[in-house]
Design an enzyme around this catalytic site. Sequence first.
Site, short mmCIF file in Angstrom:
data_model
loop_
_atom_site.label_atom_id
_atom_site.label_comp_id
_atom_site.label_asym_id
_atom_site.label_seq_id
_atom_site.Cartn_x
_atom_site.Cartn_y
_atom_site.Cartn_z
N ASP A 1 17.27 -24.95 22.61
CA ASP A 1 16.07 -25.78 22.59
C ASP A 1 14.83 -24.87 22.59
OD1 ASP A 1 14.21 -28.09 23.37
OD2 ASP A 1 16.16 -29.06 23.38
N HIS B 1 10.04 -29.25 26.28
CA HIS B 1 11.15 -30.06 25.80
C HIS B 1 12.49 -29.55 26.31
CE1 HIS B 1 14.05 -31.59 22.73
NE2 HIS B 1 13.27 -32.66 22.75
N ASN C 1 15.55 -39.53 15.41
CA ASN C 1 14.63 -40.58 15.89
C ASN C 1 13.84 -41.29 14.79
OD1 ASN C 1 15.35 -39.76 18.48
ND2 ASN C 1 13.65 -38.33 18.60
N SER D 1 16.87 -36.95 21.94
CA SER D 1 16.87 -35.67 22.66
C SER D 1 17.29 -35.85 24.11
CB SER D 1 15.47 -35.04 22.65
OG SER D 1 15.23 -34.32 21.48
#
Length: 603
Positions: A354, A387, A479, A541
């Site tokens: 990530d 994130h 998404n 996520s």
Amino acid sequence: MKRIIRLSAFFSIALLAVLAVWFFSDHQQEDIATDDTNGLQAQMDEIFADDISWTVHMFMDKMEDQLIQWAGDATEEGDLAQMDEEIRDHDHFHGFATVNEGGEMSKVGEVIDNPVEKLDRQKKEGVWISEPYVEKGTEKLLMGTKNESTWYIGEMDLSFVSSFVKDLAVITGDNGQFFMGSSNMAVDFEPEETEMPYAKSEIADLNWNVYVHSEPTAETEVPFKDGEVVARLKEGVNAKDWAKAHEVTLVDEEGQDCVFRDTSRTTDQLIEEWEADPDLYFTEPNYTVEKQTSFHQKRANPSLESKPSLFQPQAVSPNDELYDPYQWNLSMITVEDGWEVTEGNEEIPIAIIDSGVDPEHVDLQEKIIGGYNSFEDNEHYYDEHGHGTHVAGVAAAITNNVEGIAGVSWNNPILAVKALDANAEGNSFSIAEAVRWATDNGARVINMSLGDNHDSEVMRDAIRYAYEQDVVLIAASGNENVEEPMYPAAYPEVLTVAALDPEGGKAVFSNFGDHVDVSAPGEHIPSTYIHNEYVAMSGTSMASPHVAGLAGLILSVSPNLTNEEVYSIIRESCDDIGDEGADPYTGYGVINVTKAVNMANAE
């Protein structure tokens, strides 16, 4: 006394601007109509308004908890000098004061004169607040509580609220007057004039209103970094010599896979020129890969008073401060009975590929056993975005430590792998390098809350390499609410996770298709964030690390299971919530931790 965790509204809402840009960027379908785009934008404005309201509400509750703690300490100590350092070190209180029945005030830090007179509104029983006011150019608020004849009052600095609202929204008080908000929005508007095009939401207990209006962001035309090419050299070909001969720069290399750059030619031109080069197996663009974070659609009657859940909480809970009030997501997947079987195993690492992970976060630092930066080929895995830190907390935050949140796995360690930059953007080559490093450094599970709709040979080969080493690979479905597959989620070696809303239905943003294997909670998920903070975020996520944490628990029970056996247990233990059997929206259903670990225990 239980430590009060500061829930930072600033960092939560600061994400909204970034996520808004991402949501309406190159991932939107090219054929979407203007009216549809405007309609979706209006929905997102409603989401932003509700998220601002929710976050401010949570923040104010945390400030209330802090005030009540200080009131108790002051009553016990009888002398504020003992509390001086703690009060002055608090990020969001300028000062704290006691005021007795005769009006005599004792204080630490800054508190306005005659503060009791300004506490003219009851927030809830026993807690009072003032109207927001400006002093020396700073927005402030008083919050107070009374014990017998003594008032305990904190002066709060609201500049952080102003900073995150500035470019997103306007907040008005209960008298309808503007007091903080966007420089791009009219200061003197009347509430009745803002029904359209502004989205409106109320902040419970404060009688504040939030108004949001934004414009769609232009789409990005090139889904890769122009001028860069990924190429696989044939055996025996030296990358530096080849780059020099072709007058390009060698940017990165991993084995025979290389990234070359030329600022004078486009990617398409380079690929065309090198198509017949005898020293190359293949070339491709260095595709952009991004985080998979979005936000939920507004509901008809959102509530800030209680957390919705599909399942009732079990009898025994961890003592993490935010677990019971906010982590509805862990109740949905029945974690507590599963924790009776296993809380995880320190020998089963989970790699988070990530934007990195905050190595100093109180809920993560003791879990991180190593890390890697695939951009710089070093150990600088610090998260500049937030994130990755959020994703890591969902999968494996330190649990039952009084602090913050609970993770799905209590004991599985974390490998922090930075493959996305400060904007949570990476590329197919950085992801491929990250997957190979995690595999070679002992990861039993890899979580990838990232992706793009461009297939990449270099990334596909890295996924196959990890799979062949028996690594469990978990990825977010994406998404965009489309059936078009995202990569790496669509690779057959990867278990693909869709997102659910708190009612147990498919989240409005979650991608779908036959490649979706299972689903997990993905809306309003509270977790860790950089600078030792906690925020709520939404997206596939957030759904994916629930499943990565579960995979860690399964392998903790039965370490000798193959990755395919782990996949089978996760699928077969799901609670079917869509059409009977596997469906393209929720896969085999919502994961069930208790069923899964019991199945693994029986193996």
